[in-house]
Design a protein around this motif. Structure first.
Motif, short mmCIF file in Angstrom:
data_model
loop_
_atom_site.label_atom_id
_atom_site.label_comp_id
_atom_site.label_asym_id
_atom_site.label_seq_id
_atom_site.Cartn_x
_atom_site.Cartn_y
_atom_site.Cartn_z
N LEU A 83 0.83 -1.21 0.00
CA LEU A 83 0.00 0.00 0.00
C LEU A 83 0.86 1.26 0.00
O LEU A 83 0.60 2.21 -0.74
CB LEU A 83 -0.94 0.01 1.21
CG LEU A 83 -2.37 -0.48 0.94
CD1 LEU A 83 -2.38 -1.97 0.62
CD2 LEU A 83 -3.29 -0.19 2.11
N ILE A 84 1.89 1.27 0.81
CA ILE A 84 2.78 2.44 0.87
C ILE A 84 3.49 2.62 -0.46
O ILE A 84 3.62 3.74 -0.97
CB ILE A 84 3.78 2.29 2.03
CG1 ILE A 84 3.03 2.34 3.37
CG2 ILE A 84 4.85 3.37 1.96
CD1 ILE A 84 3.86 1.93 4.56
N ALA A 85 3.94 1.52 -1.06
CA ALA A 85 4.62 1.60 -2.36
C ALA A 85 3.66 2.12 -3.44
O ALA A 85 4.08 2.83 -4.35
CB ALA A 85 5.16 0.23 -2.75
N SER A 86 2.38 1.79 -3.33
CA SER A 86 1.43 2.23 -4.35
C SER A 86 1.26 3.73 -4.35
O SER A 86 1.02 4.34 -5.40
CB SER A 86 0.07 1.54 -4.14
OG SER A 86 -0.61 2.04 -3.01
N ASP A 94 -0.17 3.87 12.25
CA ASP A 94 0.94 4.83 12.34
C ASP A 94 1.76 4.89 11.05
O ASP A 94 2.44 5.89 10.78
CB ASP A 94 1.86 4.49 13.51
CG ASP A 94 1.19 4.71 14.85
OD1 ASP A 94 0.18 5.44 14.89
OD2 ASP A 94 1.66 4.14 15.87
N ASP A 95 1.70 3.83 10.25
CA ASP A 95 2.46 3.80 9.00
C ASP A 95 1.82 4.65 7.91
O ASP A 95 2.42 4.81 6.83
CB ASP A 95 2.59 2.35 8.49
CG ASP A 95 3.59 1.55 9.32
OD1 ASP A 95 4.52 2.17 9.87
OD2 ASP A 95 3.43 0.33 9.42
N PHE A 96 0.64 5.21 8.14
CA PHE A 96 0.05 6.09 7.13
C PHE A 96 0.93 7.31 6.90
O PHE A 96 0.95 7.86 5.80
CB PHE A 96 -1.36 6.52 7.54
CG PHE A 96 -2.05 7.33 6.48
CD1 PHE A 96 -2.45 6.75 5.28
CD2 PHE A 96 -2.27 8.69 6.65
CE1 PHE A 96 -3.07 7.50 4.28
CE2 PHE A 96 -2.89 9.45 5.67
CZ PHE A 96 -3.29 8.86 4.48
N LYS A 97 1.65 7.71 7.92
CA LYS A 97 2.60 8.82 7.78
C LYS A 97 3.60 8.51 6.66
O LYS A 97 4.00 9.41 5.91
CB LYS A 97 3.33 9.03 9.10
CG LYS A 97 4.34 10.15 9.12
CD LYS A 97 3.66 11.48 9.29
CE LYS A 97 4.70 12.58 9.55
NZ LYS A 97 4.08 13.91 9.70
N LYS A 98 3.98 7.25 6.53
CA LYS A 98 4.93 6.86 5.48
C LYS A 98 4.31 7.04 4.10
O LYS A 98 5.00 7.41 3.15
CB LYS A 98 5.37 5.41 5.67
CG LYS A 98 6.15 5.15 6.95
CD LYS A 98 6.53 3.67 7.07
CE LYS A 98 7.28 3.41 8.36
NZ LYS A 98 7.63 1.96 8.50
N GLU A 99 3.01 6.77 3.99
CA GLU A 99 2.33 6.96 2.70
C GLU A 99 2.36 8.43 2.29
O GLU A 99 2.66 8.75 1.14
CB GLU A 99 0.88 6.46 2.79
CG GLU A 99 0.08 6.70 1.52
CD GLU A 99 -0.97 5.65 1.25
OE1 GLU A 99 -0.62 4.45 1.29
OE2 GLU A 99 -2.13 6.02 0.99
#
Length: 374
Positions: A288-291, A326-331
Motif C-alpha cells: 500500500l505504501i509503495a502504491s 501509524d504507517d500512514f505517515k509513510k504513505e
C-alpha cells in the motif's frame, strides 16, 4: 487555487478572512466544531465539504479545516445526485475538474454517468466522497446557499491536471460473479451454469459454501485471518479485506464493505453492478505504501510538457489510513518527497474519483488518487 492554508478551527478561519472579498473552497475535518450557521452569517463566500480527515503536506488531521482561495475556477453545486440536471455550458471551458460528493449516497454512479456525458473531451477528473466515520448519511456538502446530503460540488478549471491512481491491494480469493446486487447492496455471489464448475473446485479446496454474498465473504476472511466476523466488528475486519471489481483492461476497482444489513446483505461504499466479476483482496502495508509512491510518480510523469506545478491534491481512502495506522505517515511522506516545496493538500475520503482523459469516471474505494495541478 492558491493560498492554501490549514486552520485549527472554524473560528480561526472566520477571524482571518471575514473582511475578505475572495471566494473559498473548504475541506472540513469531521471533528472540527463546524457551526454552519455561524459561517453563513459572515460575509465570506464559500463552498466546501465535511470529510473524515484533512491532509496538509505530510500530515493528516481529524480536526481543523483547509481553505483554498479560488481564482478562475467555476463551482457548481448539485443539490440532488439522483436528479443532477447538469448542463454542458457549465463545463464547456473545463480542462480539469475536481469533484466532492456525498460518499454514502446510493446515487453516485448515476451522477458520475450524467457528469461524464456533459464534459468536453480530455477533461481530467479527480475527487472523493465526503462523509464521516460514523458511516451515517447526513448533510456534508455546503455553500452559502445551504448544507446538503446526497449532493455534490464540481470545481472546473482551465488549467492542466495530471493524475495518478494506485491501490496496492493484493489478490486473495476469486473470481466470483455478482449474481444479485442493487446499487451499493451486494446480495449474492452464487453462480450458475459454467461457474458451478469453478464453484465446486473452490468448495472442495477451501470448504466454502456459497450461500450468499456475506457468507462467502465472511468465510474467506475468517479462514484467512482466524477471526470471527460479527455485526459489531464487521468494519474492523473488513478494512483489511476489500472486494476488487475486475475490469476488461485488468484494472481492479476496489469496493469497501462497511456493514451487513438486516437481511444479511453486504453494504458497500459505491455501486457494484450485477454480473460483475470480483475478487476478494488482502491488505499488505508495504504494498500500500509503495502504491502511493507509484501514484505520484505517474502523475508527475504525465506532465510531459514540464508545466510549472502550482500544488498537489490528494484524495486517499480513510480505510487505508485505518489499516496502515501509524504507517500512514509513510504513505504521505512517499508523496510529499516527490513534490519538493509544492503544497500537498486534500482529504481522507469515503471513496475516491478519477478518470483518464476520455475514459468513464471511476468511483474507487481504498485507493490513492493524487493530482498535480499546473
Amino acid at each position: 487555487m492558491k493560498n492554501i492554508k490549514l486552520y485549527k478551527s472554524l473560528e480561526e478561519f472566520i477571524s482571518s478572512n471575514q473582511s475578505s472579498k475572495k471566494e473559498y473552497y473548504l475541506l472540513v475535518a469531521e471533528n472540527c466544531e463546524f457551526d454552519y450557521k455561524k459561517l453563513k452569517e459572515t460575509n465570506i463566500s464559500f463552498y466546501g465539504a465535511i470529510v473524515t480527515q484533512v491532509i496538509f503536506n505530510d500530515s493528516n488531521y481529524d480536526n481543523g479545516l483547509i481553505s483554498c482561495e479560488l481564482e478562475d475556477e467555476k463551482i457548481n453545486l448539485i443539490e440532488d445526485l439522483e436528479n443532477p440536471q447538469l448542463k454542458e455550458k457549465d463545463y464547456k471551458d473545463a480542462n480539469s475538474l475536481m469533484v466532492l460528493l456525498d460518499g454514502l449516497s446510493s446515487n453516485i454512479s448515476t451522477f458520475l454517468d450524467s457528469l461524464f456525458n456533459v464534459l468536453p473531451l480530455n477533461v481530467e477528473i479527480l475527487g472523493g466522497g465526503a462523509g464521516k466515520l460514523t458511516l451515517k448519511q447526513e448533510p456534508v456538502i455546503f455553500s452559502n446557499k445551504g448544507i446538503y446530503e446526497n449532493a455534490a460540488l464540481t470545481i472546473s478549471k482551465k488549467s492542466k491536471l495530471f493524475i495518478g491512481v494506485e491501490n496496492g491491494w493484493e489478490f486473495l480469493e476469486g473470481p466470483f460473479m455478482v449474481t444479485s446486487s442493487n446499487k451499493n447492496i451486494l446480495k449474492s455471489l452464487n453462480f450458475m451454469d459454467a461457474f458451478e464448475v469453478y464453484k465446486s473446485v473452490v468448495e472442495e479446496d477451501s470448504g466454502l459454501k456459497f450461500n450468499n454474498a456475506f457468507e462467502t465473504y465472511k468465510n474467506v476472511v475468517e479462514k484467512e485471518s482466524g477471526k470471527q466476523i460479527t455485526e459489531d466488528n464487521f468494519f474492523d475486519i473488513a478494512k483489511s479485506y476489500p472486494l476488487g471489481i475486475v475490469k476488461f483492461n485488468k484494472e481492479i476497482i476496489v469496493r469497501d464493505p462497511i456493514a451487513k444489513d438486516e437481511k444479511g446483505n453486504m453494504i458497500l461504499v459505491g455501486d457494484l453492478e450485477q454480473n460483475s466479476t470480483i475478487n476478494i483482496l488482502k491488505g499488505n502495508k508495504k504494498s500500500l505504501i509503495a502504491s502511493s509512491n507509484n501514484a505520484i510518480k505517474k502523475a508527475l510523469e504525465s506532465n510531459t510538457e514540464k508545466l510549472e506545478i502550482k500544488n498537489v491534491v490528494l484524495f486517499d481512502c480513510i480505510s487505508r489510513c485505518i489499516f496502515l495506522e501509524d504507517d500512514f505517515k509513510k504513505e504521505l511522506n512517499e508523496i510529499k518527497k516527490q513534490v519538493n516545496d509544492e503544497t500537498l493538500f486534500g482529504a481522507l475520503t469515503l471513496g475516491e474519483i478519477a478518470n483518464n482523459g476520455n475514459e468513464y469516471i471511476n468511483f474507487y474505494n481504498k485507493t490513492c488518487v493524487v493530482g498535480v495541478l499546473c
